[in-house]
Design an enzyme around this catalytic site. Structure first.
Site, PDB file in Angstrom:
ATOM      1  N   LYS A 122      -3.707   6.553   7.678  1.00 25.54           N
ATOM      2  CA  LYS A 122      -4.574   7.063   6.609  1.00 25.54           C
ATOM      3  C   LYS A 122      -4.810   8.539   6.828  1.00 25.54           C
ATOM      4  O   LYS A 122      -4.964   8.989   7.962  1.00 25.54           O
ATOM      5  CB  LYS A 122      -5.916   6.315   6.614  1.00 25.54           C
ATOM      6  CG  LYS A 122      -5.875   4.985   5.885  1.00 25.54           C
ATOM      7  CD  LYS A 122      -7.270   4.568   5.466  1.00 25.54           C
ATOM      8  CE  LYS A 122      -7.193   3.478   4.406  1.00 25.54           C
ATOM      9  NZ  LYS A 122      -8.512   3.117   3.909  1.00 25.54           N
ATOM     10  N   ARG A 168       0.864  -1.187   0.000  1.00 30.46           N
ATOM     11  CA  ARG A 168       0.000   0.000   0.000  1.00 30.46           C
ATOM     12  C   ARG A 168       0.896   1.232   0.000  1.00 30.46           C
ATOM     13  O   ARG A 168       1.231   1.787   1.032  1.00 30.46           O
ATOM     14  CB  ARG A 168      -0.910  -0.020   1.234  1.00 30.46           C
ATOM     15  CG  ARG A 168      -1.898   1.135   1.295  1.00 30.46           C
ATOM     16  CD  ARG A 168      -2.740   1.084   2.585  1.00 30.46           C
ATOM     17  NE  ARG A 168      -3.539   2.305   2.719  1.00 30.46           N
ATOM     18  CZ  ARG A 168      -3.070   3.463   3.188  1.00 30.46           C
ATOM     19  NH1 ARG A 168      -1.814   3.565   3.591  1.00 30.46           N
ATOM     20  NH2 ARG A 168      -3.850   4.515   3.261  1.00 30.46           N
ATOM     21  N   SER A 197     -12.877  -3.398   1.660  1.00 31.51           N
ATOM     22  CA  SER A 197     -12.954  -2.703   2.956  1.00 31.51           C
ATOM     23  C   SER A 197     -14.402  -2.430   3.339  1.00 31.51           C
ATOM     24  O   SER A 197     -15.181  -1.955   2.504  1.00 31.51           O
ATOM     25  CB  SER A 197     -12.211  -1.367   2.890  1.00 31.51           C
ATOM     26  OG  SER A 197     -10.840  -1.577   2.671  1.00 31.51           O
TER      27      SER A 197
END
Length: 226
Positions: free
Chosen positions: A152, A48, A122
């Protein structure tokens, strides 16, 4: 391909942005962390690499790094999953792709390849999970954030560990991996509530001894299975 439940217990998520505290070479930092995490026993790795400190604006460098990470995972027989970037995942023949609610639709991903591909989705609410439960192409749910997270930029509201139990009580049967601010002391409770595993970033990347921290997380997971 491995059974999905087997790959979720210790699911490591990381990109160059998560390793910048380790020095000036983001690529080497991530590869070093990943190698130690693989030695410690992670069961899955999600690449990611996104956000302002990532290689998002250097696609050639990012591609090269993704391939190196994939090669490392192959050496340890650990599945390699790409977050969100479907084209990258298909180009390097990753084992899977993980998408959020506003990312590429799952049916679009499946239509792009006839090769086996693990697809994670998600979810942050029970109604989302109920929709996903009916989509056969989705292999597992990433559920979170369980706790507040720095990883995030605009995280959804936190859910707390009991939300895993809420999903199970609400009839959700697909495999679940909990994510968001999870630490060693949360593993047993999350597993008891019905999570098939935990996804961690900082519990590994911010550790002083990455291999030992990974082993400890793995042992907690194993103990929760007894």
């Amino acid at each position: 391909m491995k059974n999905i439940q087997e790959i979720l217990p210790l699911y490591f998520v990381a990109g160059t942005q998560d390793c910048r505290h380790l020095g000036d070479n983001p690529t080497d930092n991530l590869l070093s962390v990943l190698k130690q995490a693989l030695e410690g026993g992670i069961t899955c790795f999600q690449f990611r690499d996104k956000g302002k400190f990532s290689l998002e604006n250097s696609p050639d460098e990012q591609l090269a790094l993704a391939i190196n990470c994939l090669d490392l995972c192959r050496q340890y027989n650990v599945p390699f999953i790409v977050d969100d970037n479907v084209d990258l995942a298909l180009e390097i023949e990753a084992d899977g792709i993980h998408v959020g609610q506003s990312d590429t639709p799952v049916k679009t991903i499946r239509a792009k390849t006839n090769k086996p591909l693990i697809i994670g989705w998600s979810v942050n609410r029970l109604d989302e999970a109920k929709i996903g439960e009916e989509i056969s192409d989705i292999d597992y749910f990433g559920v979170g954030p369980i706790f507040s997270t720095q990883s995030k930029e605009n995280p959804s509201p936190t859910l707390g560990m009991e939300f895993i139990q809420t999903l199970r009580n609400g009839g959700i049967t697909k495999p679940l991996v909990a994510i968001g601010g999870i630490k060693l002391e949360h593993v047993k409770t999350l597993r008891k509530y019905g999570a098939d595993g935990v996804a961690v970033i900082t519990a590994i990347t911010q550790s002083n001894d990455i291999k030992s921290a990974t082993q400890a997380l793995k042992e907690e997971n194993n103990a929760a299975n007894l």
